[in-house]
Motif scaffolding. Structure first.
Motif, PDB file in Angstrom:
ATOM      1  N   TRP A  66      -5.297   5.714  -9.569  1.00 18.94           N
ATOM      2  CA  TRP A  66      -5.147   5.817 -10.945  1.00 18.94           C
ATOM      3  C   TRP A  66      -3.971   6.557 -11.473  1.00 18.94           C
ATOM      4  O   TRP A  66      -3.438   7.459 -10.752  1.00 18.94           O
ATOM      5  CB  TRP A  66      -6.215   6.517 -11.644  1.00 18.94           C
ATOM      6  CG  TRP A  66      -6.786   7.932 -11.710  1.00 18.94           C
ATOM      7  CD1 TRP A  66      -7.203   8.484 -10.657  1.00 18.94           C
ATOM      8  CD2 TRP A  66      -6.199   8.890 -12.682  1.00 18.94           C
ATOM      9  NE1 TRP A  66      -7.252   9.724 -10.715  1.00 18.94           N
ATOM     10  CE2 TRP A  66      -6.572  10.406 -12.179  1.00 18.94           C
ATOM     11  CE3 TRP A  66      -5.655   8.900 -13.867  1.00 18.94           C
ATOM     12  CZ2 TRP A  66      -6.292  11.292 -12.768  1.00 18.94           C
ATOM     13  CZ3 TRP A  66      -5.468  10.059 -14.658  1.00 18.94           C
ATOM     14  CH2 TRP A  66      -5.756  11.237 -13.907  1.00 18.94           C
ATOM     15  N   ARG A  67      -3.316   5.989 -12.516  1.00 16.00           N
ATOM     16  CA  ARG A  67      -2.126   7.020 -12.949  1.00 16.00           C
ATOM     17  C   ARG A  67      -2.007   6.912 -14.470  1.00 16.00           C
ATOM     18  O   ARG A  67      -2.996   5.987 -15.238  1.00 16.00           O
ATOM     19  CB  ARG A  67      -0.810   5.960 -12.759  1.00 16.00           C
ATOM     20  CG  ARG A  67      -0.647   4.594 -13.220  1.00 16.00           C
ATOM     21  CD  ARG A  67       0.445   3.565 -13.031  1.00 16.00           C
ATOM     22  NE  ARG A  67       0.838   2.528 -13.865  1.00 16.00           N
ATOM     23  CZ  ARG A  67       1.356   2.525 -14.866  1.00 16.00           C
ATOM     24  NH1 ARG A  67       2.034   3.376 -15.148  1.00 16.00           N
ATOM     25  NH2 ARG A  67       1.379   1.277 -15.379  1.00 16.00           N
ATOM     26  N   ARG A  68      -1.518   7.942 -14.869  1.00 13.39           N
ATOM     27  CA  ARG A  68      -1.334   8.070 -16.388  1.00 13.39           C
ATOM     28  C   ARG A  68      -0.261   7.782 -16.991  1.00 13.39           C
ATOM     29  O   ARG A  68       0.842   7.967 -16.602  1.00 13.39           O
ATOM     30  CB  ARG A  68      -2.002   9.608 -16.914  1.00 13.39           C
ATOM     31  CG  ARG A  68      -2.099   9.704 -18.323  1.00 13.39           C
ATOM     32  CD  ARG A  68      -2.150  11.529 -18.489  1.00 13.39           C
ATOM     33  NE  ARG A  68      -3.343  12.058 -17.548  1.00 13.39           N
ATOM     34  CZ  ARG A  68      -4.551  12.107 -18.275  1.00 13.39           C
ATOM     35  NH1 ARG A  68      -4.910  11.582 -19.393  1.00 13.39           N
ATOM     36  NH2 ARG A  68      -5.443  12.748 -17.498  1.00 13.39           N
ATOM     37  N   GLY A  69      -0.358   6.972 -18.118  1.00 14.05           N
ATOM     38  CA  GLY A  69       0.615   6.565 -18.853  1.00 14.05           C
ATOM     39  C   GLY A  69       0.599   7.145 -20.417  1.00 14.05           C
ATOM     40  O   GLY A  69      -0.451   8.025 -20.520  1.00 14.05           O
TER      41      GLY A  69
ATOM     42  N   PHE B 277      -2.694   6.062 -22.062  1.00 10.95           N
ATOM     43  CA  PHE B 277      -3.579   4.987 -21.472  1.00 10.95           C
ATOM     44  C   PHE B 277      -3.820   5.676 -19.956  1.00 10.95           C
ATOM     45  O   PHE B 277      -2.525   6.440 -19.380  1.00 10.95           O
ATOM     46  CB  PHE B 277      -2.986   3.765 -21.166  1.00 10.95           C
ATOM     47  CG  PHE B 277      -1.811   3.261 -20.351  1.00 10.95           C
ATOM     48  CD1 PHE B 277      -2.060   3.052 -19.102  1.00 10.95           C
ATOM     49  CD2 PHE B 277      -0.586   3.590 -21.071  1.00 10.95           C
ATOM     50  CE1 PHE B 277      -0.644   2.984 -18.158  1.00 10.95           C
ATOM     51  CE2 PHE B 277       0.709   3.117 -20.215  1.00 10.95           C
ATOM     52  CZ  PHE B 277       0.517   2.918 -18.862  1.00 10.95           C
TER      53      PHE B 277
ATOM     54  N   GLN C  85      -4.283   3.678 -16.189  1.00 14.96           N
ATOM     55  CA  GLN C  85      -4.540   2.577 -15.305  1.00 14.96           C
ATOM     56  C   GLN C  85      -5.015   2.858 -13.991  1.00 14.96           C
ATOM     57  O   GLN C  85      -4.553   3.732 -13.340  1.00 14.96           O
ATOM     58  CB  GLN C  85      -3.279   1.761 -15.220  1.00 14.96           C
ATOM     59  CG  GLN C  85      -3.252   0.489 -14.740  1.00 14.96           C
ATOM     60  CD  GLN C  85      -1.899  -0.217 -14.665  1.00 14.96           C
ATOM     61  OE1 GLN C  85      -1.220  -0.106 -14.076  1.00 14.96           O
ATOM     62  NE2 GLN C  85      -1.817  -1.256 -15.775  1.00 14.96           N
TER      63      GLN C  85
ATOM     64  N   ARG D 172      -6.269   0.859 -10.261  1.00 19.01           N
ATOM     65  CA  ARG D 172      -5.685  -0.237  -9.191  1.00 19.01           C
ATOM     66  C   ARG D 172      -6.558   0.023  -8.107  1.00 19.01           C
ATOM     67  O   ARG D 172      -6.582   0.918  -7.572  1.00 19.01           O
ATOM     68  CB  ARG D 172      -4.291  -0.540  -9.007  1.00 19.01           C
ATOM     69  CG  ARG D 172      -3.463  -0.587 -10.249  1.00 19.01           C
ATOM     70  CD  ARG D 172      -1.844  -0.920  -9.760  1.00 19.01           C
ATOM     71  NE  ARG D 172      -0.994  -0.900 -10.963  1.00 19.01           N
ATOM     72  CZ  ARG D 172       0.176  -1.644 -10.882  1.00 19.01           C
ATOM     73  NH1 ARG D 172       0.524  -1.809  -9.965  1.00 19.01           N
ATOM     74  NH2 ARG D 172       0.880  -1.713 -11.786  1.00 19.01           N
TER      75      ARG D 172
ATOM     76  N   ARG E 283      -7.787  -4.503 -11.760  1.00 20.93           N
ATOM     77  CA  ARG E 283      -6.835  -3.456 -12.523  1.00 20.93           C
ATOM     78  C   ARG E 283      -7.505  -3.245 -14.042  1.00 20.93           C
ATOM     79  O   ARG E 283      -8.062  -4.119 -14.472  1.00 20.93           O
ATOM     80  CB  ARG E 283      -5.579  -4.198 -12.653  1.00 20.93           C
ATOM     81  CG  ARG E 283      -4.562  -3.200 -13.438  1.00 20.93           C
ATOM     82  CD  ARG E 283      -3.014  -3.880 -13.462  1.00 20.93           C
ATOM     83  NE  ARG E 283      -3.081  -5.106 -13.357  1.00 20.93           N
ATOM     84  CZ  ARG E 283      -1.883  -5.716 -13.035  1.00 20.93           C
ATOM     85  NH1 ARG E 283      -1.172  -5.364 -12.256  1.00 20.93           N
ATOM     86  NH2 ARG E 283      -1.919  -7.191 -13.577  1.00 20.93           N
TER      87      ARG E 283
ATOM     88  N   THR F 163      -7.217  -0.858 -17.581  1.00 17.56           N
ATOM     89  CA  THR F 163      -6.391  -0.120 -18.438  1.00 17.56           C
ATOM     90  C   THR F 163      -7.195   0.354 -19.282  1.00 17.56           C
ATOM     91  O   THR F 163      -7.841  -0.436 -20.192  1.00 17.56           O
ATOM     92  CB  THR F 163      -5.173  -0.916 -18.992  1.00 17.56           C
ATOM     93  OG1 THR F 163      -4.439  -1.436 -17.945  1.00 17.56           O
ATOM     94  CG2 THR F 163      -4.342  -0.095 -19.843  1.00 17.56           C
TER      95      THR F 163
ATOM     96  N   ARG G 248      -7.886   2.765 -22.515  1.00 15.19           N
ATOM     97  CA  ARG G 248      -7.269   3.786 -23.827  1.00 15.19           C
ATOM     98  C   ARG G 248      -8.215   4.388 -24.564  1.00 15.19           C
ATOM     99  O   ARG G 248      -7.748   5.603 -25.202  1.00 15.19           O
ATOM    100  CB  ARG G 248      -6.785   2.323 -24.585  1.00 15.19           C
ATOM    101  CG  ARG G 248      -5.562   1.538 -23.998  1.00 15.19           C
ATOM    102  CD  ARG G 248      -5.104   0.626 -25.223  1.00 15.19           C
ATOM    103  NE  ARG G 248      -4.086  -0.159 -24.505  1.00 15.19           N
ATOM    104  CZ  ARG G 248      -4.305  -1.267 -23.890  1.00 15.19           C
ATOM    105  NH1 ARG G 248      -5.472  -1.815 -23.498  1.00 15.19           N
ATOM    106  NH2 ARG G 248      -3.101  -1.864 -23.379  1.00 15.19           N
TER     107      ARG G 248
ATOM    108  N   HIS H 124     -10.993   8.875 -20.983  1.00 16.11           N
ATOM    109  CA  HIS H 124     -10.273   9.792 -20.538  1.00 16.11           C
ATOM    110  C   HIS H 124     -10.892  11.111 -20.265  1.00 16.11           C
ATOM    111  O   HIS H 124     -10.407  11.886 -19.201  1.00 16.11           O
ATOM    112  CB  HIS H 124      -9.023   9.911 -21.515  1.00 16.11           C
ATOM    113  CG  HIS H 124      -8.143   8.723 -21.805  1.00 16.11           C
ATOM    114  ND1 HIS H 124      -6.816   8.847 -22.099  1.00 16.11           N
ATOM    115  CD2 HIS H 124      -8.298   7.380 -21.548  1.00 16.11           C
ATOM    116  CE1 HIS H 124      -6.085   7.501 -22.014  1.00 16.11           C
ATOM    117  NE2 HIS H 124      -7.130   6.870 -21.661  1.00 16.11           N
TER     118      HIS H 124
END
Length: 220
Positions: free
Chosen positions: A139-142, A145, A147, A149, A158, A160, A162, A167
C-alpha cells in the motif's frame, strides 16, 4: 490499593546477520548476534536495517492457533511484513490455523522455512519461495487517499481508499490492534478482501507499506 501492572510491550529477541547468504554468515564480522527489538514493528524493522541487518531469524514458531499469544504473534508477523518491505531475508516458521487461513494470504511475506496446518506442509514452503517477489501486496499513501495493490492470487487487485474511517483502521491495524478497536463494518470490508489477518482477538493489516517502487510503477 496497588496500581495494575501495565501490559507487557510486544517485542522479540532475534538473531541478525549483515548478509542474507547463509554461505557467508559465518565469516568474521557478519553476525550481529542476538538483538532485542520492540516498539512499533515498522520502527523495529528500520532499526534492524540501520544497524546493518540483512538476514534476521525469529526463533520458535509463530502459531496462529494460539490465542493466548495473539499479541506477540501479531507483533512478530507485522515485523516480518515490515522487514520484507525493506528487502531483508527473514528466517521463520509458521503454524497455520487449518481451514481458516489460506497461506496465500501471507504469501507476500518472506517465505517461512516450514509450515504446519496446511494440506501440503512439505510442498507449501517451496511453492511460496517460487512465487514470492517484492511488491506482491503493498500500500502507498497519496494526498487524500491510500492505494493498495494486491497480486497474491495472480491477477492485480487495486483498491483506492478515500474514506477517513478506512484510513483510521489501516493506521490502527498497521502495528496490530484488538479487533474491537476497528468499526465492525470497516473490519468486515477489509477482511472480505483478505487485507486483514487475525490471531485470536488481535488483527493486523496484511499489506506492507512501500516507500519507493522497486521497479517501474506500471509493472506493479
Amino acid at each position: 490499593m496497588s496500581t495494575p501492572a501495565a501490559p507487557a510491550r510486544p517485542g522479540a529477541r532475534v538473531i541478525a546477520w549483515r548478509d542474507y547468504d547463509p554461505a557467508v554468515r559465518e565469516l568474521d564480522g557478519m553476525s550481529l548476534g542476538d538483538v532485542e527489538v520492540s516498539g512499533p514493528p515498522a520502527d523495529a524493522a528500520r532499526r534492524l536495517w540501520e544497524v546493518g541487518a540483512r538476514r534476521v531469524e525469529l526463533p520458535g514458531t509463530l502459531d496462529l492457533t494460539d490465542a493466548l499469544s495473539a499479541v506477540s504473534t501479531v507483533w512478530a508477523l507485522c515485523l516480518i511484513r515490515d522487514l520484507t518491505a525493506l528487502g531483508v531475508v527473514v528466517d521463520w516458521r509458521l503454524a497455520l490455523d487449518a481451514g481458516q487461513t489460506d497461506w496465500r494470504a501471507l504469501s507476500h511475506l518472506h517465505p517461512p522455512r516450514t509450515t504446519t496446518g496446511t494440506p501440503d506442509d512439505a510442498g507449501v514452503p517451496g511453492q511460496w519461495r517460487h512465487a514470492h517477489y517484492l511488491g506482491k501486496c503493498l500500500w502507498r499513501r497519496g494526498p487524500g487517499f491510500i492505494q493498495i495493490r494486491d497480486r497474491r492470487w495472480g491477477s492485480l487487485h487495486r483498491f483506492t481508499v478515500r474514506e477517513p474511517e478506512f484510513h483510521e483502521a489501516i493506521e490502527a491495524l498497521s502495528a496490530g490492534a484488538p479487533r474491537s478497536a476497528v468499526a465492525p463494518a470497516v473490519l468486515a470490508d477489509l477482511e472480505e478482501e483478505h487485507l486483514v489477518g487475525s490471531v485470536g482477538g488481535q488483527a493486523w493489516f496484511l499489506p506492507y507499506r512501500v516507500q519507493r517502487w522497486a521497479k517501474e510503477a506500471i509493472t506493479l
